[in-house]
Design a protein around this motif. Structure first.
Motif, PDB file in Angstrom:
ATOM      1  N   TRP A 132     -20.605  -5.020  -0.685  1.00 35.64           N
ATOM      2  CA  TRP A 132     -19.313  -3.695  -0.713  1.00 35.64           C
ATOM      3  C   TRP A 132     -19.116  -2.913   0.372  1.00 35.64           C
ATOM      4  O   TRP A 132     -20.142  -2.766   1.487  1.00 35.64           O
ATOM      5  N   VAL A 133     -17.669  -3.370   0.731  1.00 36.20           N
ATOM      6  CA  VAL A 133     -17.279  -2.616   1.394  1.00 36.20           C
ATOM      7  C   VAL A 133     -16.240  -1.602   1.424  1.00 36.20           C
ATOM      8  O   VAL A 133     -15.665  -1.559   0.744  1.00 36.20           O
ATOM      9  N   ASN A 134     -15.848  -0.412   2.479  1.00 33.14           N
ATOM     10  CA  ASN A 134     -14.733   0.328   1.622  1.00 33.14           C
ATOM     11  C   ASN A 134     -13.735  -0.465   2.718  1.00 33.14           C
ATOM     12  O   ASN A 134     -14.082  -0.255   3.933  1.00 33.14           O
ATOM     13  N   GLY A 135     -12.395   0.096   2.158  1.00 30.94           N
ATOM     14  CA  GLY A 135     -10.718   0.592   3.209  1.00 30.94           C
ATOM     15  C   GLY A 135     -10.174   0.649   2.908  1.00 30.94           C
ATOM     16  O   GLY A 135     -10.559   1.158   1.870  1.00 30.94           O
ATOM     17  N   PHE A 136      -9.631  -0.391   3.571  1.00 27.78           N
ATOM     18  CA  PHE A 136      -7.736   0.485   2.743  1.00 27.78           C
ATOM     19  C   PHE A 136      -6.688  -0.688   2.735  1.00 27.78           C
ATOM     20  O   PHE A 136      -6.591  -2.103   2.995  1.00 27.78           O
ATOM     21  N   VAL A 137      -5.486  -0.639   2.171  1.00 26.87           N
ATOM     22  CA  VAL A 137      -4.615  -0.896   1.160  1.00 26.87           C
ATOM     23  C   VAL A 137      -3.161  -0.295   1.494  1.00 26.87           C
ATOM     24  O   VAL A 137      -3.643   0.759   1.758  1.00 26.87           O
ATOM     25  N   ARG A 138      -2.466  -1.088   1.965  1.00 26.66           N
ATOM     26  CA  ARG A 138      -0.807  -0.010   2.224  1.00 26.66           C
ATOM     27  C   ARG A 138       0.010  -0.680   0.567  1.00 26.66           C
ATOM     28  O   ARG A 138      -0.364  -1.471   0.554  1.00 26.66           O
ATOM     29  N   GLY A 139       0.107   0.804   0.563  1.00 24.76           N
ATOM     30  CA  GLY A 139       1.248   1.081  -0.938  1.00 24.76           C
ATOM     31  C   GLY A 139       1.262   2.161  -1.131  1.00 24.76           C
ATOM     32  O   GLY A 139       0.837   3.342  -1.041  1.00 24.76           O
ATOM     33  N   GLY A 157       1.970   4.343   2.081  1.00 28.57           N
ATOM     34  CA  GLY A 157       0.683   5.132   2.568  1.00 28.57           C
ATOM     35  C   GLY A 157      -0.057   3.810   2.564  1.00 28.57           C
ATOM     36  O   GLY A 157      -1.109   2.967   2.304  1.00 28.57           O
ATOM     37  N   MET A 158      -1.786   4.320   3.157  1.00 21.70           N
ATOM     38  CA  MET A 158      -2.985   3.993   3.157  1.00 21.70           C
ATOM     39  C   MET A 158      -3.980   4.412   1.381  1.00 21.70           C
ATOM     40  O   MET A 158      -4.133   5.176   1.736  1.00 21.70           O
ATOM     41  N   VAL A 159      -4.107   3.343   1.078  1.00 20.40           N
ATOM     42  CA  VAL A 159      -5.090   3.815   0.106  1.00 20.40           C
ATOM     43  C   VAL A 159      -6.702   3.269  -0.397  1.00 20.40           C
ATOM     44  O   VAL A 159      -6.329   1.748   0.299  1.00 20.40           O
ATOM     45  N   PRO A 160      -7.102   3.818  -0.343  1.00 21.77           N
ATOM     46  CA  PRO A 160      -8.840   3.335  -0.009  1.00 21.77           C
ATOM     47  C   PRO A 160      -8.645   2.727  -1.448  1.00 21.77           C
ATOM     48  O   PRO A 160      -8.262   2.424  -2.265  1.00 21.77           O
ATOM     49  N   THR A 187      -3.001 -10.935  -6.129  1.00 24.40           N
ATOM     50  CA  THR A 187      -2.151 -11.376  -4.584  1.00 24.40           C
ATOM     51  C   THR A 187      -3.293 -11.049  -3.372  1.00 24.40           C
ATOM     52  O   THR A 187      -4.183 -11.031  -3.717  1.00 24.40           O
ATOM     53  N   LEU A 188      -2.520 -11.476  -2.614  1.00 22.33           N
ATOM     54  CA  LEU A 188      -3.469 -12.160  -1.703  1.00 22.33           C
ATOM     55  C   LEU A 188      -2.464 -10.112  -0.738  1.00 22.33           C
ATOM     56  O   LEU A 188      -1.354  -9.523  -0.943  1.00 22.33           O
ATOM     57  N   ILE A 189      -3.187  -9.982   0.113  1.00 24.15           N
ATOM     58  CA  ILE A 189      -3.415  -8.804   1.200  1.00 24.15           C
ATOM     59  C   ILE A 189      -4.066  -8.280   2.068  1.00 24.15           C
ATOM     60  O   ILE A 189      -5.100  -9.021   1.723  1.00 24.15           O
ATOM     61  N   PRO A 190      -3.667  -7.485   3.474  1.00 22.33           N
ATOM     62  CA  PRO A 190      -4.472  -7.011   3.978  1.00 22.33           C
ATOM     63  C   PRO A 190      -5.604  -6.465   3.726  1.00 22.33           C
ATOM     64  O   PRO A 190      -4.485  -4.785   3.503  1.00 22.33           O
ATOM     65  N   VAL A 191      -6.032  -6.017   4.341  1.00 21.48           N
ATOM     66  CA  VAL A 191      -6.754  -4.539   4.171  1.00 21.48           C
ATOM     67  C   VAL A 191      -7.566  -4.206   5.486  1.00 21.48           C
ATOM     68  O   VAL A 191      -8.255  -4.752   6.174  1.00 21.48           O
ATOM     69  N   TYR A 192      -7.543  -2.984   5.845  1.00 20.61           N
ATOM     70  CA  TYR A 192      -7.168  -2.474   7.030  1.00 20.61           C
ATOM     71  C   TYR A 192      -8.403  -1.401   6.915  1.00 20.61           C
ATOM     72  O   TYR A 192      -9.242  -1.084   5.552  1.00 20.61           O
ATOM     73  N   ILE A 201      -7.693 -10.120   4.822  1.00 23.52           N
ATOM     74  CA  ILE A 201      -6.954 -10.663   3.861  1.00 23.52           C
ATOM     75  C   ILE A 201      -7.735 -10.635   2.337  1.00 23.52           C
ATOM     76  O   ILE A 201      -9.080 -11.493   2.465  1.00 23.52           O
ATOM     77  N   ALA A 202      -7.662 -10.337   1.602  1.00 24.71           N
ATOM     78  CA  ALA A 202      -8.472  -9.985   0.114  1.00 24.71           C
ATOM     79  C   ALA A 202      -7.096 -10.573  -0.781  1.00 24.71           C
ATOM     80  O   ALA A 202      -6.090 -10.651  -0.846  1.00 24.71           O
ATOM     81  N   ASN A 203      -7.957 -10.390  -2.111  1.00 19.95           N
ATOM     82  CA  ASN A 203      -7.514 -10.447  -3.147  1.00 19.95           C
ATOM     83  C   ASN A 203      -7.197  -8.922  -3.376  1.00 19.95           C
ATOM     84  O   ASN A 203      -8.273  -8.194  -3.768  1.00 19.95           O
ATOM     85  N   ILE A 204      -5.517  -8.647  -4.675  1.00 24.79           N
ATOM     86  CA  ILE A 204      -6.353  -7.425  -4.943  1.00 24.79           C
ATOM     87  C   ILE A 204      -4.911  -7.654  -6.721  1.00 24.79           C
ATOM     88  O   ILE A 204      -4.608  -8.866  -6.662  1.00 24.79           O
ATOM     89  N   TYR A 205      -5.316  -6.906  -8.036  1.00 24.59           N
ATOM     90  CA  TYR A 205      -4.624  -7.345  -8.750  1.00 24.59           C
ATOM     91  C   TYR A 205      -3.499  -5.463  -8.820  1.00 24.59           C
ATOM     92  O   TYR A 205      -3.759  -4.268  -8.073  1.00 24.59           O
ATOM     93  N   CYS A 206      -2.063  -5.874  -8.521  1.00 24.10           N
ATOM     94  CA  CYS A 206      -0.664  -4.923  -8.685  1.00 24.10           C
ATOM     95  C   CYS A 206      -0.339  -5.455  -9.840  1.00 24.10           C
ATOM     96  O   CYS A 206      -0.956  -6.160 -10.545  1.00 24.10           O
TER      97      CYS A 206
END
Length: 218
Positions: A132-139, A157-160, A187-192, A201-206
């Motif tokens: 497990w790591v912490n990161g951010f996605v934009r939206g 914005g950056m969503v944790p 979907t696929l999404i960049p993680v910052y 790049i990771a999966n996320i449920y939007c």
């Protein structure tokens, strides 16, 4: 929990990011077409997305390069996988290329809602062993009927998020899909990372377009 830090080097140039975002959007649309059994359109969209990446990366190579780094890498990958002099390029092979280029995002899930550790639905993924790591996605996050929904926006914005990385994850994605239901779409999404560099790049449920359009359910 560990903090995310920048990963795959070719994702890092900021000039490449518009191409990366556009390509990921096409890959996500291709996934929808694949689910709807429109394989021809899905193939076209994945090819288009790969061409967008090729153009973006080629434009930012050293002036002495031939601008064909991505294409040559993809061709080599296909030939190694198929064992043929001329590779067979079908939808499965194209998705394999996408997975390979993005360092297998199928093994990563960005989590922002009730699947997080300590939340009521974490039991759905509790059995998966991983890092497990912490990161951010934009939206942004919207709440509907008491549930959080992520809406991706590269200018947002950056969503944790918490990211689960595990080779066990692919075997559980269909079950998680069923749990999330039609109101969510994977979907696929960049993680910052915290510095604004792309970690991976990771999966996320939007939020799914089917949520407010019941006619799309049938």
């Amino acid at each position: 929990m560990k903090q995310a830090s920048a990963g795959v080097s070719w994702l890092q140039p900021r000039e490449v990011r518009p191409c990366l975002v556009k390509a990921i959007a096409q890959f996500n649309e291709a996934r929808v077409c694949s689910e709807e059994e429109d394989e021809n359109k899905a193939c076209r969209l994945v090819r288009d997305g790969l061409d967008v990446l090729q153009a973006g990366l080629g434009a930012h190579q050293d002036s002495g390069g031939n601008g064909d780094w991505l294409r040559s890498k993809m061709l080599g990958k296909l030939m190694r996988d198929s064992g043929l002099t001329v590779p067979i390029v079908d939808l499965s092979s194209l998705w394999g290329i996408v997975d390979w280029l993005f360092d297998y995002p199928v093994n990563r899930l960005a989590i922002y809602g009730t699947l997080r550790r300590g939340e009521p639905n974490h039991k759905i993924i509790k059995h998966i062993t991983g890092e497990w790591v912490n990161g951010f996605v934009r939206g942004r996050i919207e709440e509907h009927y008491g549930f959080p929904f992520f809406i991706g926006d590269d200018q947002g914005g950056m969503v944790p998020v918490e990211i689960l990385s595990s080779v066990e994850l692919p075997g559980s994605l269909e079950r998680i899909d069923r749990f999330e239901g039609v109101w969510y779409r994977r979907t696929l999404i960049p993680v910052y990372d915290s510095a604004g560099s792309i970690f991976f790049i990771a999966n996320i449920y939007c939020k799914s377009e089917k949520m407010f359009n019941p006619g799309l359910l049938y």
